[in-house]
Structure formats: C-alpha cells, structure tokens
Write an enzyme that holds these catalytic residues in place. Structure first.
Site, PDB file in Angstrom:
ATOM      1  N   ARG A 217      -8.716  -0.272   4.813  1.00  8.22           N
ATOM      2  CA  ARG A 217      -7.740   0.891   4.198  1.00  8.22           C
ATOM      3  C   ARG A 217      -6.689   0.272   3.865  1.00  8.22           C
ATOM      4  NH1 ARG A 217      -5.907   4.769   7.953  1.00  8.22           N
ATOM      5  NH2 ARG A 217      -4.644   5.010   6.279  1.00  8.22           N
TER       6      ARG A 217
ATOM      7  N   ARG B 112       0.909  14.403  13.665  1.00  5.72           N
ATOM      8  CA  ARG B 112       1.235  14.449  12.327  1.00  5.72           C
ATOM      9  C   ARG B 112       1.466  15.683  11.642  1.00  5.72           C
ATOM     10  NH1 ARG B 112      -0.960   8.814   9.863  1.00  5.72           N
ATOM     11  NH2 ARG B 112       0.834   9.079   8.697  1.00  5.72           N
TER      12      ARG B 112
ATOM     13  N   LYS C  80       0.860  -1.147   0.006  1.00  6.23           N
ATOM     14  CA  LYS C  80      -0.128   0.047   0.046  1.00  6.23           C
ATOM     15  C   LYS C  80       0.768   1.278   0.060  1.00  6.23           C
ATOM     16  CE  LYS C  80      -1.475   1.766   4.089  1.00  6.23           C
ATOM     17  NZ  LYS C  80      -1.517   2.993   4.544  1.00  6.23           N
ATOM     18  N   ASN C  81       1.784   1.219   0.881  1.00  9.08           N
ATOM     19  CA  ASN C  81       2.735   2.487   1.112  1.00  9.08           C
ATOM     20  C   ASN C  81       3.743   2.808   0.071  1.00  9.08           C
ATOM     21  OD1 ASN C  81       1.199   3.142   3.355  1.00  9.08           O
ATOM     22  ND2 ASN C  81       2.560   2.822   4.758  1.00  9.08           N
TER      23      ASN C  81
ATOM     24  N   CYS D 109      -4.337  12.678  13.630  1.00  5.12           N
ATOM     25  CA  CYS D 109      -5.530  11.458  13.195  1.00  5.12           C
ATOM     26  C   CYS D 109      -5.240  10.638  14.819  1.00  5.12           C
ATOM     27  CB  CYS D 109      -4.957  10.734  12.329  1.00  5.12           C
ATOM     28  SG  CYS D 109      -3.343   9.924  12.237  1.00  5.12           S
TER      29      CYS D 109
ATOM     30  N   ASP E  55       4.276   0.582  12.075  1.00  8.03           N
ATOM     31  CA  ASP E  55       3.537  -0.207  11.821  1.00  8.03           C
ATOM     32  C   ASP E  55       2.943  -1.609  11.948  1.00  8.03           C
ATOM     33  OD1 ASP E  55       2.385   2.185  10.332  1.00  8.03           O
ATOM     34  OD2 ASP E  55       3.502   1.680   8.412  1.00  8.03           O
TER      35      ASP E  55
HETATM   36  N1  EPU Z   1       6.566  14.667  11.094  1.00 10.30           N
HETATM   37  C1  EPU Z   1       7.138  15.927  11.428  1.00 10.30           C
HETATM   38  N2  EPU Z   1       6.956  16.711  10.495  1.00 10.30           N
HETATM   39  C2  EPU Z   1       6.940  16.462   9.195  1.00 10.30           C
HETATM   40  C3  EPU Z   1       6.517  15.213   8.985  1.00 10.30           C
HETATM   41  C4  EPU Z   1       6.683  14.208   9.706  1.00 10.30           C
HETATM   42  O1  EPU Z   1       7.316  16.254  12.698  1.00 10.30           O
HETATM   43  O2  EPU Z   1       6.636  17.421   8.249  1.00 10.30           O
HETATM   44  C5  EPU Z   1       6.877  13.601  11.988  1.00 10.30           C
HETATM   45  C6  EPU Z   1       5.458  12.746  12.399  1.00 10.30           C
HETATM   46  O3  EPU Z   1       4.574  13.644  13.241  1.00 10.30           O
HETATM   47  C7  EPU Z   1       5.833  11.378  12.957  1.00 10.30           C
HETATM   48  C8  EPU Z   1       7.354  11.113  12.289  1.00 10.30           C
HETATM   49  O4  EPU Z   1       7.590  12.529  11.903  1.00 10.30           O
HETATM   50  O5  EPU Z   1       6.100  11.638  14.493  1.00 10.30           O
HETATM   51  C9  EPU Z   1       7.009  10.356  11.166  1.00 10.30           C
HETATM   52  O6  EPU Z   1       6.417  10.715  10.331  1.00 10.30           O
HETATM   53  P1  EPU Z   1       6.476  10.283   8.710  1.00 10.30           P
HETATM   54  O7  EPU Z   1       6.347  11.658   8.041  1.00 10.30           O
HETATM   55  O8  EPU Z   1       7.595   9.585   8.419  1.00 10.30           O
HETATM   56  O9  EPU Z   1       4.992   9.441   8.538  1.00 10.30           O
HETATM   57  P2  EPU Z   1       4.261   9.502   7.161  1.00 10.30           P
HETATM   58  O10 EPU Z   1       5.033   9.653   5.916  1.00 10.30           O
HETATM   59  O11 EPU Z   1       3.115  10.369   7.396  1.00 10.30           O
HETATM   60  C10 EPU Z   1       4.270   6.954   6.404  1.00 10.30           C
HETATM   61  C11 EPU Z   1       3.338   5.991   6.389  1.00 10.30           C
HETATM   62  C12 EPU Z   1       2.929   5.338   7.602  1.00 10.30           C
HETATM   63  C13 EPU Z   1       4.029   5.065   8.484  1.00 10.30           C
HETATM   64  C14 EPU Z   1       5.011   6.218   8.912  1.00 10.30           C
HETATM   65  C15 EPU Z   1       6.252   5.815   9.594  1.00 10.30           C
HETATM   66  C16 EPU Z   1       2.505   6.154   4.319  1.00 10.30           C
HETATM   67  C17 EPU Z   1       1.344   6.521   3.022  1.00 10.30           C
HETATM   68  N3  EPU Z   1       2.290   6.366   5.433  1.00 10.30           N
HETATM   69  O12 EPU Z   1       3.697   8.082   7.001  1.00 10.30           O
HETATM   70  O13 EPU Z   1       2.013   4.195   7.482  1.00 10.30           O
HETATM   71  O14 EPU Z   1       3.670   4.712   9.753  1.00 10.30           O
HETATM   72  O15 EPU Z   1       5.654   6.421   7.320  1.00 10.30           O
HETATM   73  O16 EPU Z   1       6.842   4.771   8.980  1.00 10.30           O
HETATM   74  O17 EPU Z   1       3.630   5.734   3.720  1.00 10.30           O
HETATM   75  C18 EPU Z   1       0.187   2.960   7.854  1.00 10.30           C
HETATM   76  O18 EPU Z   1       0.329   2.360   6.717  1.00 10.30           O
HETATM   77  O19 EPU Z   1      -0.771   2.427   8.773  1.00 10.30           O
HETATM   78  C19 EPU Z   1       0.923   4.002   8.250  1.00 10.30           C
HETATM   79  C20 EPU Z   1       0.402   5.075   9.112  1.00 10.30           C
END
Ligand code: EPU
Length: 419
Positions: A396, A121, A22-23, A116, A304
C-alpha cells in the site's frame, strides 16, 4: 497472497533512493477534483494506495492517465459525487474526496471509513469543520452525505491537529465564499506540499506549515504542474534499515529537515548520520543504545515510524520506552516481534522494550502498513529466516521495497504464499 522472505544478518551498503510521498500524493490527486484544467503531478509513488486513489477519481469522472511516476488529471466533467464502500474500505484516504466534491459540486456521498488495525479513527472533526462552513452533514446507511449550495468561509478551531481533516478543510475552503481561518491545524510537511499545489492552481492560502492557515476562497481553480515531495516515512525507514544492520548507506533524496525528531533519537542510539545536500549517510560501528520515544503530531516523532523504531529498540543495549499518543491500537506488531524473540511489555500507551543481543527469524504476519515495515527491519537484523505474510499491507505504501533493499545487499525475496 505474496510473502516476503528475509535472511537477516547482512549489514547494508550502497545508495538507496527515496520515492515520492504517498501521504502527499494522495491529497494532491484528490485536489484535482476542485476544478477543470490539466493537472500534471510528478514523482507519484507507484504503490497500491495511489492506484486506489486513481481508481476512485476515475469513477467520479476525472480523466486520469498514469505514465510511470507522472499522473495527468483532468476533472472538467466530474459526474458522480459518491465514493463507494468497496473503495473506501480498502483505503481510508478516500475520505479526501469529501471536501473537494462538496466544495465543487455542492454534494458529496462518501462511505464512512470504519476502524482499522491501528485504531477507531473517527472523522468527526472533518464533518464538524464542514458543518461550520454551512454544510448539511448526515451520516446514514454507512455513508456521510454532505450538501451545501456554496460553502461559506468560517473560523474553525480543531480539537486535534488531524492531518487528513486539515487537508479536507483546506480543499473545501479554496472554493468557499469569503475567508476561512483554520486553527490548531496539522503542520506536517504533506500539508505544505498540498498547499503549494493548490496555490499553483490559483488558491489563496497563507500559513501552511504553521498551526493557523487562512484561505480566501476563489470562484475556480485552474490546471498546474507539481512534483510531489520525497516520502519522509520511507526515508526514515531506510535510515533505520542502515542503523539496525550496522551498515553504511546513503539515503538519497531524503529531506533531513523533515526528520529532525527522528534523527535526534537515532543519533542518541549511537548511529552516525551525516547530512549531505542530496540526502543522508547512515553508519553504525557500536551497538545501538536504548532510548525513550513518544509519538506526536509533526514536528514530533511520527507515529508512522513507531513500529520501525521498535525494531531498533528490540536489539539496543538497555531498556527503551515507546509511548504512542496518536493511535490507540498501534502496537499490533508487538506479538509478532515476540515471535522473533523480542522482550516487549505493553501497558496502555507505553511499550517497555528490553533490548536483546539478537532477534531470531520466524514466521510473522503484517497487520498494517507501518507494522509491516517494522517487521522487515526486524527481519534484516535477525538471525536466520523471517517470513512475513500479508505483505499487501506493505504494498500500500512502499514502492519496490524488496528491490531497493536487495540492491544494498539485503537478502530479501518476494514469494507466492503457498497456503
Ligand atoms: N481523529 C479524531 N477525529 C477526526 C480525525 C482524527 O478523533 O475527525 C483522531 C484519530 O482517531 C487519531 C488522531 O486524531 O487518533 C490523528 O489522526 P489523523 O486524522 O491526524 O490521521 P489521518 O489523517 O487519518 C494521516 C496519515 C496516517 C498517519 C496520520 C498521523 C494520510 C493519508 N494518512 O492519517 O498515515 O499515521 O495522519 O500522522 O495522510 C500511514 O501512512 O501508514 C498512515 C496511517
């Protein structure tokens, strides 16, 4: 609203197949926005988030045709630059349209994703990176509004290796002038998969899978075919299903290299894992043993799989400790595990899990995608019936989960919510 009913206690046996990631599929489909020419993406899992992404891309003007696990995309005529609130609120990954729209059309308006169930996030790092590439970024009326005549290559050092932030900046840099170097980026396999797809489209990217990625901008990208890699989180969930039930299963299509940190912990718990060319065999003949786990960016233990691992810890001999370092709110499943008899105490980022001989089935509620998977695993191991509500979270990201587990002998059924 559907529910999942599970009668626990049956060890699982047989072969279970892993779907596409998915990701990985989400940013790859979003990357179709970067240019015209037909993109054919195979092994796309048929899960709710991918349906939402296809809907968003259609709304923006991409011609999207879904034929089972194959998605054909043609983004010659992108007409809109707006990802509206109604779609973004159902799927945060809509933020992945920001980088490509801005790079291709010089403008993007994406609803600011809210917090969320797993944390606040923010997306500040996505925005900071785009601003360093010359974009004018405003957040107003709940929308991110970004503009740039043409993005310019820049050196960007991320404060944290954000996954979708890294993906947005890579996609934006593909069409920027000059060279962009991204430092302290995410090293997740999904980043490598996205870069492989972009390279097939003509992008010039070096370093995917390391903490520094260099992109030399090109004037346009063309069409390409790509097969999405297997889903490592789904694979890990299946491995844990075999482990928690004490069965003997083969997880087919699981790329064992992607699950190093997870396999180390599962083996430490006393589970036998046999790596084969087409996947991994999972067997357990002795009780599970307590372990200490800390979630970290890849190649560390993935957040995850934290809820699923906590299901295993709940029935392991001894006291386990789970430390969550990625998301501040990702222990929402704990009160639901309590309803099944688990002994878990949360103290900030830590959860202390005292293993008990067996969980007992109960009515529980899913709070997010991976928490739902944790509850399914707990239900498989529990005595009696577990009824999980709000399974739209599960839908999802897991494809035909009850059907796949049912084929291994699990007593799992989807029923209509009567409430
Ligand atoms: N963060 C910030 N600022 C930003 C971006 C992130 O502070 O601009 C913080 C977030 O709040 C969090 C940490 O950095 O505490 C990590 O967040 P990240 O941005 O890496 O997560 P994401 O890109 O929003 C993806 C996956 C998630 C997975 C995370 C961590 C996708 C679509 N989503 O989310 O997947 O948990 O990386 O590996 O790729 C899931 O599939 O259930 C899921 C939540």
């Amino acid at each position: 609203m559907d529910q999942i009913h599970i009668t626990g206690g049956s060890p699982l046996h047989g072969v279970i197949e892993v779907s596409g990631a998915k990701n990985s599929a989400l940013p790859i489909l979003a990357a179709s926005l970067l240019g015209g020419g037909e993109c054919i993406v195979d092994n796309v899992p048929q899960v709710r988030d991918l349906i939402t992404m296809a809907k968003l891309l259609s709304l923006l003007g991409v011609d999207v045709q879904t034929e089972g696990a194959r998605v054909r995309l043609e983004a010659r005529n992108v007409q809109s630059v707006e990802a509206p609130y109604d779609l973004v609120k159902t799927m945060r990954a809509s933020i992945l349209a920001l980088g490509p729209l801005l790079a291709r059309l010089g403008e993007a308006k994406v609803s600011l994703p809210g917090g969320c169930a797993i944390g606040t996030r923010p997306v500040n790092l996505h925005l900071k990176g785009l601003a360093m590439m010359g974009a004018e970024v405003l957040v107003e009326h709940g929308y991110i509004h970004a503009k740039a005549t043409r993005l310019k290559g820049a050196r960007i050092d991320l404060d944290f290796p954000t996954v979708t932030g890294t993906e947005n900046l890579i996609m934006a840099a593909c069409l920027a002038t000059g060279t962009t170097s991204l430092h302290n980026v995410a090293r997740e396999p999904e980043i490598i998969d996205l870069c492989a797809f972009l390279a097939k489209r003509g992008a010039k990217i070096l370093g995917a899978g390391t903490d520094t990625i260099t992109i030399e901008g090109v004037s346009e990208l063309h069409g390409a075919q790509h097969t999405v890699m297997p889903d490592r989180v789904e694979a890990g969930t299946f491995v844990m299903a075999g482990a928690i039930t004490g069965g003997d299963i083969m997880v087919q299509g699981c790329l064992t290299d992607h699950l190093g940190a997870v396999f180390t912990k599962i083996q430490e718990m006393g589970v036998q894992l046999t790596e084969r060319s087409d996947g991994v065999r999972v067997r357990r003949s002795a009780p599970l043993q307590a372990v200490e786990v800390k979630t970290l960016p890849y190649p560390g233990f993935p957040t995850d799989l934290q809820a699923q691992m906590m299901a295993l810890m709940s029935v392991a001999e001894g006291t386990s400790i789970m430390t969550e370092t990625i998301f501040e709110g990702r222990f929402q499943h704990v009160p639901e595990f309590h309803r099944m008899g688990a002994s878990i105490e949360v103290d900030g980022h830590h959860a202390v899990v005292k293993g008990i001989p067996t969980l007992t089935g109960a009515q529980v509620m899913a709070s997010d995608l991976r928490a739902s998977a944790g509850l399914v695993l707990a239900g498989l191991a529990a005595e009696g019936e577990t009824m999980i509500s709000r399974v739209y979270h599960l839908d999802r990201g897991y494809e035909r989960l009850e059907e796949k587990l049912g084929a291994l002998g699990a007593q799992v059924a989807r029923v209509r919510d009567v409430a």
